[in-house]
Design a protein around this motif. Structure first.
Motif, PDB file in Angstrom:
ATOM      1  N   ARG A  46       4.188  19.956  13.248  1.00 46.26           N
ATOM      2  CA  ARG A  46       4.182  19.718  11.953  1.00 46.26           C
ATOM      3  C   ARG A  46       4.498  18.566  11.301  1.00 46.26           C
ATOM      4  N   ARG A  51       4.871  18.977   7.321  1.00 46.82           N
ATOM      5  CA  ARG A  51       5.154  20.316   6.854  1.00 46.82           C
ATOM      6  C   ARG A  51       6.652  20.616   7.272  1.00 46.82           C
ATOM      7  N   GLN A  54       8.973  23.334   5.443  1.00 42.49           N
ATOM      8  CA  GLN A  54       8.380  24.395   5.160  1.00 42.49           C
ATOM      9  C   GLN A  54       8.294  25.093   6.228  1.00 42.49           C
ATOM     10  N   ALA A  55       7.958  24.538   7.301  1.00 45.67           N
ATOM     11  CA  ALA A  55       7.634  25.600   8.557  1.00 45.67           C
ATOM     12  C   ALA A  55       8.683  25.689   9.597  1.00 45.67           C
ATOM     13  N   CYS A 110      15.070  17.596   3.629  1.00 50.65           N
ATOM     14  CA  CYS A 110      14.643  18.930   3.266  1.00 50.65           C
ATOM     15  C   CYS A 110      15.381  19.683   2.396  1.00 50.65           C
ATOM     16  N   LEU A 129       3.715  22.781  -4.861  1.00 50.89           N
ATOM     17  CA  LEU A 129       2.824  23.020  -3.763  1.00 50.89           C
ATOM     18  C   LEU A 129       1.740  23.966  -4.098  1.00 50.89           C
ATOM     19  N   ASP A 195       8.005  16.613   2.808  1.00 49.57           N
ATOM     20  CA  ASP A 195       6.755  17.422   2.584  1.00 49.57           C
ATOM     21  C   ASP A 195       5.978  17.419   1.061  1.00 49.57           C
ATOM     22  N   ALA A 199       2.655  14.904   0.644  1.00 53.65           N
ATOM     23  CA  ALA A 199       1.463  15.719  -0.162  1.00 53.65           C
ATOM     24  C   ALA A 199       1.020  14.899  -1.145  1.00 53.65           C
TER      25      ALA A 199
END
Length: 272
Positions: A46, A51, A54-55, A110, A129, A195, A199
């Motif tokens: 990721r 990501r 999130q992941a 995070c 998102l 993240d 983005a």
């Protein structure tokens, strides 16, 4: 074997009983090894586009629990695992791995993407998102099969039709930044999580560099108005100073004229 070198004789060592971990400690160590491998793989996969939060939050949470079980012990059988696994040698591999994962997670911020209990994404992150995905969908829909390396003049439809979605995304990101400076939902006040930052960077590069979309007029009007006002201030200042000095000059000259007229009247009366 090279010529002239004597062959080394293998020494037969007596059978030694090496110290072994308790069964519960072996189980915890094996679980930590599997959790470390899973989290490392998730972070690497990721990395681009980013990501991580999130992941990988599930893997990170699991590893935290495993390390806690080793350090604190969750049963009478594992109370000695901390000493035998964490501090029995100079290298302290388990401690080093745990510190690496914690530092990586904190550097990615995070916690700013998650709820206070880290069980899921915060409401603001979910909203961002969703808008991000809508923006990418709008870009893709309006490209109409054109290649990315074509002339920027071919992306007028993207700029026109996706302007509203992009503006909402950009405004939300700016608001999240302001909110984060005063403390976010998760109780942390640092940068936004990696993240969200990545983005937004991707979207801005597509909007300005790839599609060559200009800033909306509604955003530039206030800037132009304020700039014009600031540029006009020196003119107003010098004009008011000039008028004030002229008025002051008239006030200073006026008494002299009055005094001259009075003197003239006295002279006429004296010789009449």
């Amino acid at each position: 074997m090279a010529a002239g070198l004597p062959e080394l004789e293998l020494l037969e060592l007596p059978e030694l009983e090496l110290p072994e971990l308790e069964p519960e400690c072996r189980r915890l160590l094996a679980a930590f090894a599997e959790g470390s491998a899973a989290l490392s793989g998730c972070l690497a996969r990721r990395a681009r586009p980013v990501r991580l939060c999130q992941a990988c939050r599930g893997h990170y949470s699991t590893l935290l629990g495993l390390y806690r079980d080793i350090a604190l012990g969750n049963s009478s059988e594992s109370h000695n695992c901390a000493k035998s696994i964490l501090t029995s040698d100079r290298l302290q591999i388990v401690v080093t791995l745990s510190e690496f994962f914690n530092e990586t997670w904190e550097a990615a911020n995070c916690a700013n993407c998650l709820k206070n209990n880290s069980e899921g994404l915060s409401n603001s992150t979910v909203e961002f998102l969703n808008l991000f995905n809508k923006s990418l969908t709008c870009f893709e829909h309006n490209l109409q099969g054109q290649a990315i390396d074509e002339s920027p003049n071919n992306y007028t439809e993207v700029c026109k039709n996706c302007n509203g979605t992009y503006k909402m995304l950009n405004d939300l990101y700016n608001n999240l930044q302001k909110l984060n400076r005063h403390g976010s939902e998760s109780g942390h006040s640092a940068h936004l999580c990696i993240d969200v930052e990545d983005a937004m960077n991707i979207t801005r590069k597509l909007w300005s560099r790839t599609f060559n979309c200009s800033v909306p007029c509604s955003d530039t009007v206030p800037v132009i108005a304020v700039s014009s006002f600031i540029l006009f201030l020196p003119v107003v200042f010098y004009l008011s100073s000039f008028l004030h000095s002229k008025q002051k000059k008239r006030i200073l000259i006026l008494p002299k004229r009055i005094q001259s007229n009075a003197s003239l009247v006295n002279i006429q009366e004296k010789y009449s």
